[in-house]
Design a protein around this motif. Structure first.
Motif, PDB file in Angstrom:
ATOM      1  N   GLY A 187       7.484 -19.344  -4.500  1.00  0.00           N
ATOM      2  CA  GLY A 187       7.884 -20.642  -4.252  1.00  0.00           C
ATOM      3  C   GLY A 187       7.948 -20.579  -3.060  1.00  0.00           C
ATOM      4  O   GLY A 187       8.563 -21.594  -2.523  1.00  0.00           O
ATOM      5  N   VAL A 188       7.152 -20.403  -1.696  1.00  0.00           N
ATOM      6  CA  VAL A 188       7.316 -20.118  -0.470  1.00  0.00           C
ATOM      7  C   VAL A 188       5.595 -19.323   0.432  1.00  0.00           C
ATOM      8  O   VAL A 188       4.964 -19.351  -1.010  1.00  0.00           O
ATOM      9  N   PRO A 189       5.198 -20.287   1.011  1.00  0.00           N
ATOM     10  CA  PRO A 189       3.236 -19.820   0.651  1.00  0.00           C
ATOM     11  C   PRO A 189       3.239 -18.439   1.644  1.00  0.00           C
ATOM     12  O   PRO A 189       4.261 -18.109   1.840  1.00  0.00           O
ATOM     13  N   VAL A 190       2.201 -18.202   0.877  1.00  0.00           N
ATOM     14  CA  VAL A 190       1.487 -17.132   1.373  1.00  0.00           C
ATOM     15  C   VAL A 190       0.552 -17.169   1.810  1.00  0.00           C
ATOM     16  O   VAL A 190      -0.453 -17.260   1.217  1.00  0.00           O
ATOM     17  N   ILE A 191       0.133 -16.146   2.700  1.00  0.00           N
ATOM     18  CA  ILE A 191      -1.427 -15.689   3.640  1.00  0.00           C
ATOM     19  C   ILE A 191      -1.089 -14.111   3.519  1.00  0.00           C
ATOM     20  O   ILE A 191      -0.083 -13.783   3.663  1.00  0.00           O
ATOM     21  N   ALA A 192      -2.338 -13.661   3.050  1.00  0.00           N
ATOM     22  CA  ALA A 192      -2.686 -12.554   2.869  1.00  0.00           C
ATOM     23  C   ALA A 192      -3.565 -12.723   3.603  1.00  0.00           C
ATOM     24  O   ALA A 192      -4.993 -13.206   3.994  1.00  0.00           O
ATOM     25  N   ILE A 193      -3.826 -11.179   4.661  1.00  0.00           N
ATOM     26  CA  ILE A 193      -4.280 -10.484   5.459  1.00  0.00           C
ATOM     27  C   ILE A 193      -5.096  -9.047   4.892  1.00  0.00           C
ATOM     28  O   ILE A 193      -4.241  -8.420   4.545  1.00  0.00           O
ATOM     29  N   GLY A 194      -6.559  -8.958   4.961  1.00  0.00           N
ATOM     30  CA  GLY A 194      -7.201  -7.779   3.719  1.00  0.00           C
ATOM     31  C   GLY A 194      -8.255  -7.148   5.201  1.00  0.00           C
ATOM     32  O   GLY A 194      -9.051  -8.332   5.573  1.00  0.00           O
ATOM     33  N   ILE A 195      -8.241  -6.039   4.787  1.00  0.00           N
ATOM     34  CA  ILE A 195      -9.760  -5.105   5.509  1.00  0.00           C
ATOM     35  C   ILE A 195     -10.070  -4.227   4.185  1.00  0.00           C
ATOM     36  O   ILE A 195      -9.533  -3.481   4.190  1.00  0.00           O
ATOM     37  N   PRO A 196     -11.318  -4.322   4.292  1.00  0.00           N
ATOM     38  CA  PRO A 196     -12.044  -3.836   3.092  1.00  0.00           C
ATOM     39  C   PRO A 196     -12.093  -1.685   3.799  1.00  0.00           C
ATOM     40  O   PRO A 196     -12.343  -2.092   4.639  1.00  0.00           O
ATOM     41  N   THR A 197     -11.263  -0.983   2.911  1.00  0.00           N
ATOM     42  CA  THR A 197     -11.336   0.032   3.894  1.00  0.00           C
ATOM     43  C   THR A 197     -12.348   1.601   2.159  1.00  0.00           C
ATOM     44  O   THR A 197     -12.478   2.067   2.608  1.00  0.00           O
ATOM     45  N   VAL A 198     -12.347   1.072   1.020  1.00  0.00           N
ATOM     46  CA  VAL A 198     -13.001   1.234   0.077  1.00  0.00           C
ATOM     47  C   VAL A 198     -14.756   0.344  -0.255  1.00  0.00           C
ATOM     48  O   VAL A 198     -14.238  -1.103  -0.481  1.00  0.00           O
ATOM     49  N   VAL A 199     -15.068   1.493  -0.610  1.00  0.00           N
ATOM     50  CA  VAL A 199     -16.492   1.027  -1.158  1.00  0.00           C
ATOM     51  C   VAL A 199     -16.384   1.611  -2.702  1.00  0.00           C
ATOM     52  O   VAL A 199     -16.208   2.709  -2.912  1.00  0.00           O
ATOM     53  N   GLY A 217       0.743  -2.241  -0.283  1.00  0.00           N
ATOM     54  CA  GLY A 217      -0.231   0.186   0.466  1.00  0.00           C
ATOM     55  C   GLY A 217       0.785   0.739   0.046  1.00  0.00           C
ATOM     56  O   GLY A 217       2.174   1.056   0.032  1.00  0.00           O
ATOM     57  N   ASN A 218       0.117   1.961   0.368  1.00  0.00           N
ATOM     58  CA  ASN A 218       0.663   3.403   0.101  1.00  0.00           C
ATOM     59  C   ASN A 218       0.326   4.388   1.309  1.00  0.00           C
ATOM     60  O   ASN A 218      -0.600   4.601   1.344  1.00  0.00           O
ATOM     61  N   ARG A 219       1.795   4.393   2.168  1.00  0.00           N
ATOM     62  CA  ARG A 219       1.249   5.259   3.044  1.00  0.00           C
ATOM     63  C   ARG A 219       1.073   6.638   3.006  1.00  0.00           C
ATOM     64  O   ARG A 219       0.165   7.439   4.391  1.00  0.00           O
ATOM     65  N   GLU A 220       0.900   7.006   1.943  1.00  0.00           N
ATOM     66  CA  GLU A 220       0.931   8.924   1.835  1.00  0.00           C
ATOM     67  C   GLU A 220      -1.368   9.014   1.321  1.00  0.00           C
ATOM     68  O   GLU A 220      -1.348   9.654   1.772  1.00  0.00           O
ATOM     69  N   VAL A 221      -1.851   7.836   1.018  1.00  0.00           N
ATOM     70  CA  VAL A 221      -2.665   7.642   1.010  1.00  0.00           C
ATOM     71  C   VAL A 221      -3.811   6.881   1.817  1.00  0.00           C
ATOM     72  O   VAL A 221      -3.292   5.961   1.961  1.00  0.00           O
ATOM     73  N   THR A 222      -4.250   7.739   3.250  1.00  0.00           N
ATOM     74  CA  THR A 222      -4.858   6.981   4.290  1.00  0.00           C
ATOM     75  C   THR A 222      -5.923   5.437   3.937  1.00  0.00           C
ATOM     76  O   THR A 222      -4.867   4.973   5.223  1.00  0.00           O
ATOM     77  N   ALA A 223      -6.831   5.225   3.488  1.00  0.00           N
ATOM     78  CA  ALA A 223      -7.536   4.538   2.812  1.00  0.00           C
ATOM     79  C   ALA A 223      -6.187   3.359   2.495  1.00  0.00           C
ATOM     80  O   ALA A 223      -6.909   2.335   2.788  1.00  0.00           O
ATOM     81  N   VAL A 230      -9.838   5.321  11.813  1.00  0.00           N
ATOM     82  CA  VAL A 230      -9.959   3.817  12.241  1.00  0.00           C
ATOM     83  C   VAL A 230      -8.456   3.343  11.527  1.00  0.00           C
ATOM     84  O   VAL A 230      -8.281   1.693  11.905  1.00  0.00           O
ATOM     85  N   ILE A 231      -7.722   3.266  10.495  1.00  0.00           N
ATOM     86  CA  ILE A 231      -7.292   3.225   9.553  1.00  0.00           C
ATOM     87  C   ILE A 231      -5.478   2.149  10.532  1.00  0.00           C
ATOM     88  O   ILE A 231      -5.326   1.537  11.017  1.00  0.00           O
ATOM     89  N   LYS A 232      -5.396   3.582  12.023  1.00  0.00           N
ATOM     90  CA  LYS A 232      -4.729   3.512  13.328  1.00  0.00           C
ATOM     91  C   LYS A 232      -4.695   2.470  14.004  1.00  0.00           C
ATOM     92  O   LYS A 232      -3.850   2.054  14.376  1.00  0.00           O
ATOM     93  N   THR A 234      -4.206  -3.715  15.332  1.00  0.00           N
ATOM     94  CA  THR A 234      -5.301  -4.689  15.504  1.00  0.00           C
ATOM     95  C   THR A 234      -4.708  -6.166  14.911  1.00  0.00           C
ATOM     96  O   THR A 234      -4.715  -7.205  15.258  1.00  0.00           O
ATOM     97  N   VAL A 235      -4.637  -5.452  13.864  1.00  0.00           N
ATOM     98  CA  VAL A 235      -3.616  -6.858  12.872  1.00  0.00           C
ATOM     99  C   VAL A 235      -2.686  -6.739  13.135  1.00  0.00           C
ATOM    100  O   VAL A 235      -2.244  -7.744  13.368  1.00  0.00           O
ATOM    101  N   SER A 236      -2.085  -6.138  13.611  1.00  0.00           N
ATOM    102  CA  SER A 236      -0.298  -6.114  13.902  1.00  0.00           C
ATOM    103  C   SER A 236      -0.367  -7.230  15.122  1.00  0.00           C
ATOM    104  O   SER A 236       0.806  -8.064  14.985  1.00  0.00           O
TER     105      SER A 236
END
Length: 311
Positions: free
Chosen positions: A227-239, A112-118, A288-290, A295-297
């Motif tokens: 080449g390694v297992p990838v677990i993805a975690i996401g939260i919907p922040t836009v519609v 993601g882009n740190r400068e775009v809050t969502a 909300v993002i903060k 919570t995710v971390s």
């Protein structure tokens, strides 16, 4: 992404993709669903398992496991509640993490882009992680008074507009150099329903395609590509704005109401092309993002920090 008439409804959530399938196809072969509800914490967990290629094509999602945690109060500033969410998230991560009981090297990637809050979820999650790899490499596990410890490292690859490189190129380089046992990738998502905005966490073992939430597709980060297992975690922040307009017109259609001289039954003839590149988020998205990034971390820290036991 689902198509309804002449406008498209974007969603990164497998749960919403499953809900969008018509009632005729409700018993879609190759898709299994498990649901359970934690009443005390008001957390609903839905596990969608896509087992076949035909089902994956119908769903528009790769074969794999998708766990959706819905926590309506996740946007509220309740530290105790967020701790409970983190604990449940940690349990789901451990279930998807191969060899979770063994000592491993885990690379966490904040997209993601740190400068775009969502879009700053990934970078802000990385800010709050308990990073251990460099200390263990230098001083050994004795530095933490532990007999067993996961080596946790983190990467914030930024966006292509700033680096001139695909995220996948950066991650591949780091993976080839550090050789982690697994990746945990965090990114902001797009939802189909406003009620799930900032209130839902999706965990999947299928990896992720950076930028897919806003239709800006990049090279995928998956086990096949890295080449390694990838677990993805996401939260919907836009519609998607077209989705919001479409929902409003559907409600008017149900009421058989005229709106600005346009019959709602003609809704499907409208062209929402101008809205397809517009995305909406809440006015308090910065707070909300903060909150949810912490919570995710914490969920990741609990999941991979289980080995932090006194020697």
């Amino acid at each position: 992404m689902q198509n309804n008439g002449s406008y498209q409804m974007r969603t990164d959530l497998a749960l919403e993709a499953r809900e969008s399938i018509s009632e005729v196809d409700s018993e879609l072969r190759g898709v299994r669903i498990e649901e359970y509800y934690h009443e005390e914490e008001d957390i609903r967990v839905t596990k969608v398992m896509i087992d076949t290629k035909n089902a994956a094509k119908a769903m528009g999602k790769p074969v794999g496991i998708y766990v959706t945690m819905e926590a309506p109060a996740m946007v509220e500033p309740d530290d105790g509640y967020h701790r409970e969410i983190s604990q449940h998230l940690a349990e789901e991560i451990r279930q998807l993490l191969p060899d979770a009981e063994k000592e491993q090297s885990i690379l966490v990637v904040g997209l993601g882009n740190r400068e775009v809050t969502a879009d700053a979820l990934g970078p802000q999650v990385v800010d709050n992680l308990f990073i251990t790899r460099h200390i263990v490499k230098e001083y050994g596990k004795a530095a933490y008074n532990c007999e067993k410890m996961n080596l946790v490292s983190a990467l914030e690859p930024g966006v292509m507009a700033k680096t001139g490189m695909e995220t996948a190129e950066i991650v591949k380089g780091v993976v080839s150099e550090t050789i982690p046992d697994a990746l945990i990738v965090i990114d902001a998502l797009a939802a189909r329903s406003i009620k799930r905005l900032n209130r839902t966490i999706q965990i999947t073992n299928t990896g992720i395609q950076p930028g897919s939430g806003v239709g800006n597709h990049r090279n995928a980060l998956t086990q096949e590509s890295l080449g390694v297992p990838v677990i993805a975690i996401g939260i919907p922040t836009v519609v998607d704005a077209a989705t919001i307009v479409g929902d409003a017109l559907e409600k008017l259609l149900e009421e058989e109401t005229d709106f600005a001289g346009i019959k709602c039954r003609e809704k499907q003839k409208l062209n929402f092309a101008e809205l397809n590149n517009m995305y909406m988020t809440g006015k308090d998205i910065d707070a909300v993002i903060k909150r949810v990034s912490y919570t995710v971390s914490e969920g990741i820290n609990i999941a991979v920090g289980e080995a932090f036991l006194p020697g």
